[in-house]
Scaffold this motif. Structure first.
Motif, PDB file in Angstrom:
ATOM      1  N   GLN A  17       0.826  -1.208   0.000  1.00 44.21           N
ATOM      2  CA  GLN A  17       0.000   0.000   0.000  1.00 44.21           C
ATOM      3  C   GLN A  17       0.860   1.257   0.000  1.00 44.21           C
ATOM      4  O   GLN A  17       0.533   2.234  -0.676  1.00 44.21           O
ATOM      5  N   LYS A  18       1.961   1.230   0.734  1.00 47.29           N
ATOM      6  CA  LYS A  18       2.873   2.384   0.755  1.00 47.29           C
ATOM      7  C   LYS A  18       3.502   2.607  -0.619  1.00 47.29           C
ATOM      8  O   LYS A  18       3.652   3.739  -1.062  1.00 47.29           O
ATOM      9  N   LEU A  19       3.870   1.527  -1.294  1.00 52.32           N
ATOM     10  CA  LEU A  19       4.441   1.650  -2.636  1.00 52.32           C
ATOM     11  C   LEU A  19       3.419   2.227  -3.613  1.00 52.32           C
ATOM     12  O   LEU A  19       3.759   3.054  -4.465  1.00 52.32           O
ATOM     13  N   THR A  20       2.176   1.805  -3.474  1.00 49.50           N
ATOM     14  CA  THR A  20       1.105   2.351  -4.313  1.00 49.50           C
ATOM     15  C   THR A  20       0.938   3.842  -4.035  1.00 49.50           C
ATOM     16  O   THR A  20       0.777   4.645  -4.958  1.00 49.50           O
ATOM     17  N   GLU A  21       1.022   4.210  -2.767  1.00 50.08           N
ATOM     18  CA  GLU A  21       0.903   5.620  -2.382  1.00 50.08           C
ATOM     19  C   GLU A  21       2.044   6.456  -2.968  1.00 50.08           C
ATOM     20  O   GLU A  21       1.817   7.546  -3.487  1.00 50.08           O
ATOM     21  N   VAL A  22       3.262   5.920  -2.917  1.00 50.78           N
ATOM     22  CA  VAL A  22       4.409   6.631  -3.504  1.00 50.78           C
ATOM     23  C   VAL A  22       4.195   6.808  -5.008  1.00 50.78           C
ATOM     24  O   VAL A  22       4.430   7.890  -5.562  1.00 50.78           O
ATOM     25  N   GLY A  23       3.729   5.764  -5.670  1.00 46.93           N
ATOM     26  CA  GLY A  23       3.453   5.856  -7.102  1.00 46.93           C
ATOM     27  C   GLY A  23       2.409   6.914  -7.416  1.00 46.93           C
ATOM     28  O   GLY A  23       2.556   7.690  -8.371  1.00 46.93           O
ATOM     29  N   GLN A  24       1.366   6.975  -6.607  1.00 48.07           N
ATOM     30  CA  GLN A  24       0.317   7.989  -6.806  1.00 48.07           C
ATOM     31  C   GLN A  24       0.865   9.398  -6.590  1.00 48.07           C
ATOM     32  O   GLN A  24       0.493  10.335  -7.298  1.00 48.07           O
ATOM     33  N   GLN A  25       1.776   9.539  -5.629  1.00 45.67           N
ATOM     34  CA  GLN A  25       2.373  10.851  -5.374  1.00 45.67           C
ATOM     35  C   GLN A  25       3.258  11.284  -6.534  1.00 45.67           C
ATOM     36  O   GLN A  25       3.288  12.469  -6.896  1.00 45.67           O
ATOM     37  N   ILE A  26       3.965  10.333  -7.140  1.00 42.94           N
ATOM     38  CA  ILE A  26       4.784  10.665  -8.312  1.00 42.94           C
ATOM     39  C   ILE A  26       3.885  11.051  -9.475  1.00 42.94           C
ATOM     40  O   ILE A  26       4.151  12.027 -10.185  1.00 42.94           O
TER      41      ILE A  26
END
Length: 116
Positions: A17-26
């Motif tokens: 979920q954190k990796l998905t969040e980082v991707g969304q932020q990028i």
């Protein structure tokens, strides 16, 4: 062709979920700069597909790709904050405990008053 990474199948849900969040932020940072995926991928020297994998939070994307995205977006300073010592609560607690165990208690210099 991408390689299948065995480690990503065993990642805990919270990490995914954190990796998905980082991707969304990028993705958000890219869109706020009015850049297309092709523009950003070109500045990163990767394919549009690789950028898409990063933005979707694919754990198989390399750290180098993440660093290239942050650099291309002008956010490279964010990379140095990852796992920063000031945010390492457990490490700071362990350091304090180690320091307390090794602290020596020495008598005060001069005459010692033993009269209780």
């Amino acid at each position: 062709m991408t390689h299948k990474t065995l480690g990503k199948d065993g990642l805990p849900l919270a990490v995914k979920q954190k990796l998905t969040e980082v991707g969304q932020q990028i993705r958000l940072a890219r869109k706020r700069r009015k850049m297309t995926m092709q523009d950003l991928a070109g500045r990163m020297f990767v394919t549009r597909k690789t950028l898409g994998r990063l933005e979707s939070g694919d754990p198989g994307v390399s750290l180098g790709v993440l660093a290239a995205a942050l650099l291309a977006l002008g956010l490279e300073n964010d990379l140095t904050r990852l796992a920063g010592p000031e945010d390492d609560t457990v490490g700071n607690i362990l350091d304090r405990e180690r320091h307390e165990k090794t602290r020596r208690i020495r008598p005060a210099s001069g005459k010692v008053d033993l009269n209780f």
